[in-house]
Scaffold this motif. Sequence first.
Motif, PDB file in Angstrom:
ATOM      1  N   ALA A 183      84.162  71.171  96.844  1.00  0.00           N
ATOM      2  CA  ALA A 183      82.877  70.868  97.483  1.00  0.00           C
ATOM      3  C   ALA A 183      81.736  71.697  96.907  1.00  0.00           C
ATOM      4  CB  ALA A 183      82.980  71.081  98.992  1.00  0.00           C
ATOM      5  N   GLY A 184      82.043  72.575  95.945  1.00  0.00           N
ATOM      6  CA  GLY A 184      80.982  73.344  95.311  1.00  0.00           C
ATOM      7  C   GLY A 184      80.623  74.619  96.047  1.00  0.00           C
ATOM      8  N   ARG A 185      79.598  75.292  95.531  1.00  0.00           N
ATOM      9  CA  ARG A 185      79.207  76.584  96.102  1.00  0.00           C
ATOM     10  C   ARG A 185      78.135  76.465  97.181  1.00  0.00           C
ATOM     11  NH1 ARG A 185      77.425  82.475  93.490  1.00  0.00           N
ATOM     12  NH2 ARG A 185      79.141  83.594  94.485  1.00  0.00           N
ATOM     13  N   GLY A 186      77.599  75.280  97.356  1.00  0.00           N
ATOM     14  CA  GLY A 186      76.579  75.108  98.399  1.00  0.00           C
ATOM     15  C   GLY A 186      77.213  75.185  99.772  1.00  0.00           C
ATOM     16  N   THR A 187      76.575  75.913 100.676  1.00  0.00           N
ATOM     17  CA  THR A 187      77.181  76.111 101.995  1.00  0.00           C
ATOM     18  C   THR A 187      76.936  74.908 102.906  1.00  0.00           C
ATOM     19  OG1 THR A 187      75.207  77.167 102.860  1.00  0.00           O
ATOM     20  CG2 THR A 187      76.815  78.593 101.788  1.00  0.00           C
ATOM     21  N   SER A 188      77.834  74.709 103.841  1.00  0.00           N
ATOM     22  CA  SER A 188      77.690  73.658 104.854  1.00  0.00           C
ATOM     23  C   SER A 188      78.621  73.982 105.999  1.00  0.00           C
ATOM     24  CB  SER A 188      78.057  72.296 104.265  1.00  0.00           C
ATOM     25  OG  SER A 188      79.462  72.215 104.093  1.00  0.00           O
ATOM     26  N   MET A 237      92.619  75.665 101.323  1.00  0.00           N
ATOM     27  CA  MET A 237      92.917  76.518 100.167  1.00  0.00           C
ATOM     28  C   MET A 237      91.716  76.399  99.245  1.00  0.00           C
ATOM     29  SD  MET A 237      95.869  74.217  98.312  1.00  0.00           S
ATOM     30  CE  MET A 237      95.479  72.640  97.516  1.00  0.00           C
ATOM     31  N   THR A 238      91.580  77.315  98.317  1.00  0.00           N
ATOM     32  CA  THR A 238      90.398  77.297  97.470  1.00  0.00           C
ATOM     33  C   THR A 238      90.522  76.293  96.341  1.00  0.00           C
ATOM     34  OG1 THR A 238      89.873  79.577  98.037  1.00  0.00           O
ATOM     35  CG2 THR A 238      88.933  78.734  95.989  1.00  0.00           C
ATOM     36  N   ARG A 239      91.626  76.351  95.637  1.00  0.00           N
ATOM     37  CA  ARG A 239      91.824  75.512  94.454  1.00  0.00           C
ATOM     38  C   ARG A 239      93.020  74.589  94.599  1.00  0.00           C
ATOM     39  NH1 ARG A 239      90.558  78.206  89.008  1.00  0.00           N
ATOM     40  NH2 ARG A 239      88.848  79.609  89.512  1.00  0.00           N
ATOM     41  N   GLY A 240      92.987  73.518  93.810  1.00  0.00           N
ATOM     42  CA  GLY A 240      94.148  72.637  93.734  1.00  0.00           C
ATOM     43  C   GLY A 240      93.840  71.251  94.212  1.00  0.00           C
ATOM     44  N   ILE A 241      94.358  70.269  93.482  1.00  0.00           N
ATOM     45  CA  ILE A 241      94.314  68.877  93.930  1.00  0.00           C
ATOM     46  C   ILE A 241      95.723  68.334  93.807  1.00  0.00           C
ATOM     47  CG2 ILE A 241      93.747  66.552  93.068  1.00  0.00           C
ATOM     48  CD1 ILE A 241      90.891  67.376  92.846  1.00  0.00           C
ATOM     49  N   MET A 242      96.112  67.592  94.848  1.00  0.00           N
ATOM     50  CA  MET A 242      97.325  66.791  94.751  1.00  0.00           C
ATOM     51  C   MET A 242      96.973  65.355  95.051  1.00  0.00           C
ATOM     52  SD  MET A 242     100.884  66.996  96.939  1.00  0.00           S
ATOM     53  CE  MET A 242     101.488  68.511  96.209  1.00  0.00           C
ATOM     54  N   SER A 243      97.357  64.464  94.120  1.00  0.00           N
ATOM     55  CA  SER A 243      97.267  63.032  94.400  1.00  0.00           C
ATOM     56  C   SER A 243      98.673  62.534  94.667  1.00  0.00           C
ATOM     57  CB  SER A 243      96.671  62.277  93.203  1.00  0.00           C
ATOM     58  OG  SER A 243      95.275  62.417  93.163  1.00  0.00           O
ATOM     59  N   THR A 244      98.877  62.031  95.884  1.00  0.00           N
ATOM     60  CA  THR A 244     100.138  61.372  96.189  1.00  0.00           C
ATOM     61  C   THR A 244      99.869  59.882  96.059  1.00  0.00           C
ATOM     62  OG1 THR A 244     100.639  63.148  97.747  1.00  0.00           O
ATOM     63  CG2 THR A 244     102.008  61.171  97.868  1.00  0.00           C
ATOM     64  N   ILE A 245     100.547  59.265  95.113  1.00  0.00           N
ATOM     65  CA  ILE A 245     100.221  57.892  94.731  1.00  0.00           C
ATOM     66  C   ILE A 245     101.405  56.992  95.059  1.00  0.00           C
ATOM     67  CG2 ILE A 245      99.537  56.410  92.805  1.00  0.00           C
ATOM     68  CD1 ILE A 245      98.697  59.078  91.342  1.00  0.00           C
ATOM     69  N   TYR A 246     101.100  55.861  95.688  1.00  0.00           N
ATOM     70  CA  TYR A 246     102.133  54.905  96.076  1.00  0.00           C
ATOM     71  C   TYR A 246     101.888  53.566  95.389  1.00  0.00           C
ATOM     72  CZ  TYR A 246     102.533  58.290  99.883  1.00  0.00           C
ATOM     73  OH  TYR A 246     102.679  59.434 100.599  1.00  0.00           O
ATOM     74  N   ALA A 247     102.951  52.932  94.913  1.00  0.00           N
ATOM     75  CA  ALA A 247     102.796  51.584  94.359  1.00  0.00           C
ATOM     76  C   ALA A 247     104.128  50.862  94.410  1.00  0.00           C
ATOM     77  CB  ALA A 247     102.298  51.660  92.910  1.00  0.00           C
ATOM     78  N   ASP A 248     104.052  49.537  94.512  1.00  0.00           N
ATOM     79  CA  ASP A 248     105.272  48.733  94.447  1.00  0.00           C
ATOM     80  C   ASP A 248     105.783  48.728  93.014  1.00  0.00           C
ATOM     81  OD1 ASP A 248     104.999  48.102  97.098  1.00  0.00           O
ATOM     82  OD2 ASP A 248     103.966  46.202  96.737  1.00  0.00           O
TER      83      ASP A 248
ATOM     84  N   PRO D 194      85.411  79.014 100.069  1.00  0.00           N
ATOM     85  CA  PRO D 194      85.995  79.487  98.790  1.00  0.00           C
ATOM     86  C   PRO D 194      85.626  80.932  98.457  1.00  0.00           C
ATOM     87  CG  PRO D 194      84.918  77.339  98.532  1.00  0.00           C
ATOM     88  CD  PRO D 194      84.520  77.859  99.868  1.00  0.00           C
ATOM     89  N   GLU D 195      84.586  81.457  99.056  1.00  0.00           N
ATOM     90  CA  GLU D 195      84.191  82.846  98.812  1.00  0.00           C
ATOM     91  C   GLU D 195      84.990  83.810  99.685  1.00  0.00           C
ATOM     92  OE1 GLU D 195      81.317  83.742  96.695  1.00  0.00           O
ATOM     93  OE2 GLU D 195      81.404  81.649  96.070  1.00  0.00           O
TER      94      GLU D 195
END
Lengths: 345, 345, 345, 345
Positions: A183-188, A237-248, D194-195
């Motif tokens: 989501a970047g360093r911009g706060t929200s 968590m700070t880092r990491g992407i998991m794509s769980t992909i489903y297909a026939d 993340p910080e």
Amino acid sequence: MKVAIIGGTGYGAIELIRFLYNHPYAEIEAIISHSQSGQALGTVYPHTSGVLEKPLEELVVKDLAERVEIVFFATPPAVSKDLAPQFLEHNVKCIDLSGDFRLRSPMDYQEWYGSPAADESYLEAAVYGLSEIYGEEIAGANLVANPGCYPTATLLGLLPAVQNGWIEEKSIIIDAKSGVSGAGRGTSLNTHYPEMNENLKAYKLGQHKHIPEIEQEIGKMAGHPVKITFSTHLVPMTRGIMSTIYADIAHSVSTDEMIDMYTAFYQEQPFVRIRRNGELPATREVHGSNYCDIGLHADKRTGKLTIISVIDNLVKGASGQAIQNMNLLKGWDVATGLNYLPIYP
Amino acid sequence: MKVAIIGGTGYGAIELIRFLYNHPYAEIEAIISHSQSGQALGTVYPHTSGVLEKPLEELVVKDLAERVEIVFFATPPAVSKDLAPQFLEHNVKCIDLSGDFRLRSPMDYQEWYGSPAADESYLEAAVYGLSEIYGEEIAGANLVANPGCYPTATLLGLLPAVQNGWIEEKSIIIDAKSGVSGAGRGTSLNTHYPEMNENLKAYKLGQHKHIPEIEQEIGKMAGHPVKITFSTHLVPMTRGIMSTIYADIAHSVSTDEMIDMYTAFYQEQPFVRIRRNGELPATREVHGSNYCDIGLHADKRTGKLTIISVIDNLVKGASGQAIQNMNLLKGWDVATGLNYLPIYP
Amino acid sequence: MKVAIIGGTGYGAIELIRFLYNHPYAEIEAIISHSQSGQALGTVYPHTSGVLEKPLEELVVKDLAERVEIVFFATPPAVSKDLAPQFLEHNVKCIDLSGDFRLRSPMDYQEWYGSPAADESYLEAAVYGLSEIYGEEIAGANLVANPGCYPTATLLGLLPAVQNGWIEEKSIIIDAKSGVSGAGRGTSLNTHYPEMNENLKAYKLGQHKHIPEIEQEIGKMAGHPVKITFSTHLVPMTRGIMSTIYADIAHSVSTDEMIDMYTAFYQEQPFVRIRRNGELPATREVHGSNYCDIGLHADKRTGKLTIISVIDNLVKGASGQAIQNMNLLKGWDVATGLNYLPIYP
Amino acid sequence: MKVAIIGGTGYGAIELIRFLYNHPYAEIEAIISHSQSGQALGTVYPHTSGVLEKPLEELVVKDLAERVEIVFFATPPAVSKDLAPQFLEHNVKCIDLSGDFRLRSPMDYQEWYGSPAADESYLEAAVYGLSEIYGEEIAGANLVANPGCYPTATLLGLLPAVQNGWIEEKSIIIDAKSGVSGAGRGTSLNTHYPEMNENLKAYKLGQHKHIPEIEQEIGKMAGHPVKITFSTHLVPMTRGIMSTIYADIAHSVSTDEMIDMYTAFYQEQPFVRIRRNGELPATREVHGSNYCDIGLHADKRTGKLTIISVIDNLVKGASGQAIQNMNLLKGWDVATGLNYLPIYP
């Protein structure tokens, strides 16, 4: 070779800086930041103090074009679409980490990004920078559209099966999960620590900007338009992407056959690792590195294929792949300056 | 009314104890622990010191049967299948948090749990304790098979659509994510803090014990056997389950119509909250509470329904629902002793 | 130059492997693991699969002594005290990451470690490997006792003030905090994710093995015995140590004067960074790197000095400093193979 | 009895709401929020949706004064100092969770808070709401200054030893650590996920607003002015405060004697739990509850006392203690509506 980074205070930039600092052939000539220009990098990122003493500069295109050979854009949407052409006119090559040149169709950009696309001639000239798939085209490109984080994990996980016709494209469902640095360093409020810690959030179901990017590339490989179902989640968590992909599964194919085919597909690629049967990758196992690890499970009971594809969103999903593309552009070994083990634990 | 907890040192037990401590009508008479008997509860769980001073007891069925009216089993698999019948013979009602009485088919139990099932007469007598669906049956039961954590979130999210025939059952894919407390208090490398922190892991694709449980209940509601695709992931947080569920929409139904139908389905149920269009639930929003929050998104572009269903795995996914079932058994208001706001943040 | 790592499956070893993998002059010849010998490293640490294919070997001293020039011990207490002498006899230099050779006094070892110390001649021959302080001695050593994680952060933060006589040694209080990886890879209830997440624990007040090590080195610098108060805490994060150190200021010294003195003290040392007045280091700012960052605050109101010293416990607190000591032993630039930016965020 | 909460969208307010929702005698009549007035509480805090349907109201003092008997201020600094007097004039009692009425000395307030103090007559009338110490005064008060989070943990840990003269007050050092929710719901780079994740930060050494509050109370108990050294740290967790407190032992006192004395001191207090010799409290063990757990270690080797005092910063450190004070004001049992076990894990 000298390079510049534009958008110097975001996480994409600081990760580019980490890798470029140790790159044997490339050197950071300038770090541009509109919002923080005049400050030292160490003020914005204290972890660089005493190691990399650089001022953040205001952008002056002509001046910068004379100082560097390649410019990295680590900018928010709708910035590079105007700036990159100015550098290209000065014969400076551009690697754009934003989404401005990823979609071939200006209408798709308008629809999903909500603002006008870049000039169509540049969209056509841009090469989609999925290094493992478009290595040759990238080598000859002037403008590389570095892929999004989710598309990188997802496409590397899906394309071998699509190319071989082993899955039904219309059945594809992607359940994607990301660490919060995406989501970047911009706060929200969404990324405020007490709101996000010990929490798991789904967001933007069927509405994420990365959908047309994934559909474009799967469609290109399949040879016909494809629509996917794509969901995104924020994980504490700070880092990491998991794509769980489903297909026939299109034909009766076993897990072992899938693994063999994937292994062959990526045989020449140092950064994609296909896991053994029964072993599923975890995001920690690629943390801080440029690897994409893929696990496969073909379920006989249900006829479904499940693909687990993991990357570090800030490395293979952004800055690492940008360096890899720089290596391709320059004809260097793709692993130059990226050849590190993941950080574990 | 006096109750006992068997399996007193796991997370299921300690969460039962938390709710029972404030329950207006039920009282903890005994906490049984084979491994720690003789010790004080406060030694095993220091957070109870000075509040609930109880010794952990060794099990003596006959003695315990005379002291209590209801027994909760918070035991590992294959314990209650032998013990519960002994209590039932003494006219003590049993609420079993393990999986021993959930599956009607002894063959399914044998196949997925890897050991012989309970006596078939008890499997038939047991009522599946999904409180919102089987409230009436539970009220008259002697043996309640409290549902698994994943099945609770998944079934509450799916059953209204299945009942109405609004989705194609054979298209159902469930991407489930859990906090680490779901793995219990037993230590392992997988749940060692440095291995699990800042990590996201997929596990047991298509092989989780909860698959036959979910299929049994969807099949029952659908009126014919159903096979599902079900994946599980460990998320770096202590509590919370999210089931992200995908299915083809059978007829053209909008998100608003889905929401209206779900809201009507759960109208009488205080612990299921259907979210407004555009609002997706996060696990934090049910933390520590017995709520199940459900968000719905019917995607016109792809014809897919996505359902987000969240619970606290230790509460609605285990001990909270067990208390809710005790309330149903005794004819008390279902919310008795469970009527708390989630803890936020 | 070829090296071996003994104790190959712990976190100390895997972090040695990460740095050695990219070290320009050193090469990993063998990884020894008693418990996992015969297995591939990638089985124990999947993140190394396809990158570093090495078998884990059983230890055969004589054979190994012929293959390597330096041995790193990343072993539990009381292993290297017997093994290191065997390698030294074969003229193999040893860098010991355990505590077996850190204490000069065998009685101290016996008291704090609870088992007999190494042979006294080896205790005398060993050089305490705090690289910034003992660089010259390390350069000529055969046996380096790599410092503990807490002592590294603490001593680097304290020694300049002690050397200058600017603090009262007897007033020293050290409140130390560590990430959980400091407890190693062995599982326990204390480090079970659900027990440690969202938790903060104090442990071993006044009883930690690192106390005599810190006292030995402060006493040596001060020229007389010193007793310290030392407390340790586990923080819910994987990596990082912070020592918050308190002492009475001996003479009226301002924060700026302290900072100037510390900066001068570490002028030649690339891995110690003294922060500017008003800026306090955070553990994240040294994450994954060999830096020790130090912040100083001299409080006029109370006459107390507070020192904040942070390191990555697995790098500067263990494996990174071991590599630094190898560089010193070999006469290479101390930063060889360690010259990386911290990973942020 | 009807109450109102002013400052209805912060963490202090939402935690008040959680406890008041189940309080047997008190009822929330109004929730006031200037920034979000007109919205439903469920929009700002979705976890309350369908449970507590309340609009957020704009403040109208006179109207509110007629509707309620007690007002809770969960407002930023410098709000209640003007508003509370207006309610007091209408004979509405005030419990202020901000720091506006905690310091007796207007000069101290001006110095540490950087703005003028409340009217001195109100400072004199206000009772410092440390429930265990000032129970009688609170019972008769109109204006209760609810203590800060750090002072609560610190003072409960220190006051028995101070009262008995068992420690040297001038030697007191407090190393305090807090979860991130203590920083409130307002976003900032410091609290951006993340910080702050996998990070440990020291901040405001010797400059925290809670210093004069702690010194005032210790000084009052000691009978003479006391200066303390006080440091604060942000820990990567949402809730929890630990104060690790160091002091020279005045006379030779053992850990067991300390424990006996503390146990006697808090004999009548249900929310302070003194741990057994050798057992140190962890923040998780009071999570979500109103307990303050205290561990003691008198070190013979160094003559120092170390006190570990833990609370949940949002409960005993804010809203829980405010409810406890309401109970005292009304003459109800102090534990009314607070009598819950901590949430574990």
